[in-house]
Write an enzyme that holds these catalytic residues in place. Sequence first.
Site, short mmCIF file in Angstrom:
data_model
loop_
_atom_site.label_atom_id
_atom_site.label_comp_id
_atom_site.label_asym_id
_atom_site.label_seq_id
_atom_site.Cartn_x
_atom_site.Cartn_y
_atom_site.Cartn_z
N LYS A 56 0.85 -1.20 0.00
CA LYS A 56 0.00 0.00 0.00
C LYS A 56 0.88 1.25 0.00
CE LYS A 56 -3.77 -2.55 2.10
NZ LYS A 56 -4.45 -2.97 3.33
N GLN A 100 -4.33 -1.77 9.83
CA GLN A 100 -4.27 -3.07 9.15
C GLN A 100 -4.85 -4.16 10.04
OE1 GLN A 100 -3.19 -3.59 5.88
NE2 GLN A 100 -4.02 -5.64 6.21
N ASP A 123 -11.05 2.42 4.60
CA ASP A 123 -11.32 1.00 4.38
C ASP A 123 -12.81 0.67 4.37
OD1 ASP A 123 -9.29 -0.77 3.82
OD2 ASP A 123 -8.61 -0.94 5.89
#
Length: 286
Positions: A56, A100, A123
């Site tokens: 990312k 994450q 997200d």
Amino acid sequence: MTTNDGVIDGTAVAARIRATVGAGVQAFSAEHGRAPGLGTLLVGDNPASRTYVRMKHRACAEVGIESIHHVLPADASQEDVLRVTQELVADPRVDGVLVQMPLPAGLDPEPVILAVPPEKDVDGFHPFNLGSVASELPGTPSCTPAGVMTLLDTYGVELAGADAVVIGRSRTVGMPMALLLLHRNATVTVTHLLTKDLAAKTRTADVLISAAGAPGLVTADMVKPGAVVIDIGITRTPEGLRGDVDFDAVREVASLVSPVPGGVGPMTIATLLETTLRLAWDRAAR
Ligand code: NAD
């Protein structure tokens, strides 16, 4: 986009998106005197999570998005994780925050998900954003199902009236995937670990999307001839990354199939970049 071999090229579609995002980032930076920023937090040393975060960051750098990265050890406390998440949220350079997942055992992800406000929830994990998706209101859908929708549209897959079957019902992948398909007037069946006679359901699918994390789960006899098959699953095995779909055999039956790697994975990252840029524009307009 067309294909001669029936294989969906997620890497190529993602490259196009990244080029568009790159141009958008330049426009944003010229107008606002700063780059859009993605704040990331990695807790612990799970090798897969480390790789995802690294990928990312690399993708951000390529399009000119600034990454603001924090790392905490696996034995970090719940309070530490919350504090660093809140720091990222408050950081004026940060437009989108990504913690994450999964967090190491013993840490509760829910308060962390709630600590990222919907407008910085790149997200799409916050219940408000999932609720927006469910309500067909503007919001941020989770990157992976949103990326799959882009893939389906790029390849001109007809969804209205199609029978779609989703394997997996997780809050971040399977469930929003099913909702996004439903919004396009597909007739959606959601299946999971306790579904009886999975093959009978998958054989009805014009569009079959697997997000189980079970390598080789989808065999050729479970696929209707001519179906479109999207493999979201990623499992690390000693032989490398494996999807849910028995790719070589299913390719003989399906009209279109996405590989692992090179299918949905690059689309998730491209969608993350797209969303970070959109959140930056939205924040600048507030
Ligand atoms: P999860 O474990 O939260 O959910 C898995 C779902 O699949 C559950 O609903 C479970 O009931 C169902 N399931 C599991 N095994 C099954 C089986 N044998 N038969 C039927 N249903 C079964 O996982 P998740 O977070 O939703 O992720 C799913 C998969 O997608 C994982 O492999 C993950 O690594 C992958 N993933 C890929 C990307 C990407 O960018 N390609 C992004 C996110 C997740």
